[in-house]
Write an enzyme that holds these catalytic residues in place. Structure first.
Site, PDB file in Angstrom:
ATOM      1  N   GLY A 139       0.812  -1.081   0.294  1.00 15.88           N
ATOM      2  CA  GLY A 139       0.040  -0.004  -0.083  1.00 15.88           C
ATOM      3  C   GLY A 139       0.983   1.396  -0.175  1.00 15.88           C
ATOM      4  CB  ALA A 143      10.522   3.451   5.253  1.00 14.67           C
ATOM      5  CE  LYS A 194       4.924   0.734  -5.351  1.00 19.48           C
ATOM      6  NZ  LYS A 194       6.191   1.682  -4.495  1.00 19.48           N
ATOM      7  CB  THR A 251       5.360   5.060  -6.088  1.00 21.26           C
ATOM      8  OG1 THR A 251       4.640   4.418  -4.936  1.00 21.26           O
ATOM      9  CG2 THR A 251       6.503   4.737  -6.474  1.00 21.26           C
ATOM     10  CB  SER A 257       9.049   7.554  -4.842  1.00 25.66           C
ATOM     11  OG  SER A 257       9.013   6.615  -6.145  1.00 25.66           O
TER      12      SER A 257
END
Length: 336
Positions: A139, A143, A194, A251, A257
């Site tokens: 999902g 982090a 993705k 992302t 990302s």
């Protein structure tokens, strides 16, 4: 009598593994965090934080960095694997001999097995056996934000509904919401594909093509992901949910990302190796592009954005030429 806190072995002490270990320990679980470099684990134990990836976030009391894999896994109620996809099979083979018959295994790895293109649940079933309870966590989740306690929502998918509920329960908190699903294939494809689109979004933004182009790429990228996922047996609701659209938007639009930063670097003229060195962490989308492209070709699934990104990464195509190739495609209905 209160239930005893679960013991969870978290395998992988990078940014994502550490963030999940912190979350789980804050939720009351007893966490043993293992990484493949003993000296780094000693440093985590000594400093009580991961200064390399998550500086300034102290470890909760219940989190114990553990040097020996056997010690980390001994008596564990569950195992959570958070390693790059290229290391997934190797780590599972190391873990398997230490597992009790009823120990469930979940993973937060996003990608496909390199070279074979297999989905990770297929790899896990081969190594751990079909009777082992397994689940995937995926999902829109960076982090650093999870470790900081910022609001986050993910999906836990498993063929075993009770196991999915149990893992979601370990993760769930007042700042972290975990939903459950039985669509393992859809969640795996969404999480892997993705990253490919994020490289494309980074290229587009790096070439200053603007917000319109980014929105079009995200939308048409979702269409491609859905085509492949549905062909493999995924469910449409997964692709319009957290593990599909949610993860894709995150992302493609935020510079946390690594995959987006890879695209930005390629647009500046850096090579893949130069970009990886600059980013300093694994960039899953590079390998995923090749595997997803080959899987789409084998299934006869049309994925023009993925095809052009594959040509940039593996055939040396200039990013501007790749974008032009997409713009020059024949006119067609949007639903096609």
């Amino acid at each position: 009598m209160a239930a005893q806190s679960p013991v969870i072995a978290v395998i992988g002490a990078g940014s994502w593994g550490t963030a999940l270990a912190i979350l789980l320990a804050r939720n009351g679980a007893r966490i043993r965090l293992w990484g493949h470099v003993p000296e780094e684990i000693d440093q985590l134990a000594r400093e009580r934080e991961n200064r390399t990836f998550l500086p300034g976030v102290p470890f909760p009391e219940g989190l114990t960095p553990t040097r020996e894999l056997g010690d980390a896994l001994a008596g564990a109620d569950e195992v959570l694997i958070a390693v790059p996809s290229h290391a997934f099979a190797t780590v599972l083979r190391l873990v398997a001999p230490h597992l009790a018959a009823d120990t469930g295994v979940c993973w937060a790895t996003k990608g496909l097995e390199p070279a074979s293109g297999r989905l990770l649940h297929e790899v896990a079933e081969e190594i751990l056996g079909p009777e082992r309870a397994t689940a995937i966590i995926s999902g829109p989740s960076f982090a650093r934000e999870v470790a900081a306690g910022l609001p986050t929502a993910v999906t836990v998918a498993s063929a075993d509904e009770a196991f999915a509920e149990r893992i979601a329960g370990h993760l769930h908190s007042d700042c972290f919401r975990a939903y459950t699903s039985n669509d393992v294939i859809g969640l795996e494809i969404g999480g892997a594909a993705k990253n490919v689109m994020a490289i494309g979004a980074g290229i587009s933004d790096g070439l200053a093509f603007g917000a319109n182009a980014r929105a079009a790429l995200i939308t048409r990228g979702l269409t491609e992901i859905m085509r492949l996922g549905l062909a493999l047996g995924g469910k449409i609701e997964t692709f319009i949910g957290l593990g599909g659209m949610g993860d894709l938007v995150l992302t493609c639009t935020d510079d946390q990302s690594r995959n987006r930063r890879m695209g930005l670097a390629l647009a500046r003229g850096l090579t893949i190796d130069q970009a990886k060195q600059e980013i300093g962490q694994e960039v899953e989308g590079v390998m995923a592009t090749q595997e997803i492209y080959h899987k789409a070709c084998a299934l006869g699934v049309e994925m023009p954005i993925t095809e052009q990104i594959q040509r940039v990464l593996y055939q040396g195509l200039d990013p501007r030429t790749a974008v032009q190739a997409l713009l020059e495609r024949d006119q067609r209905p949007e639903a096609g």
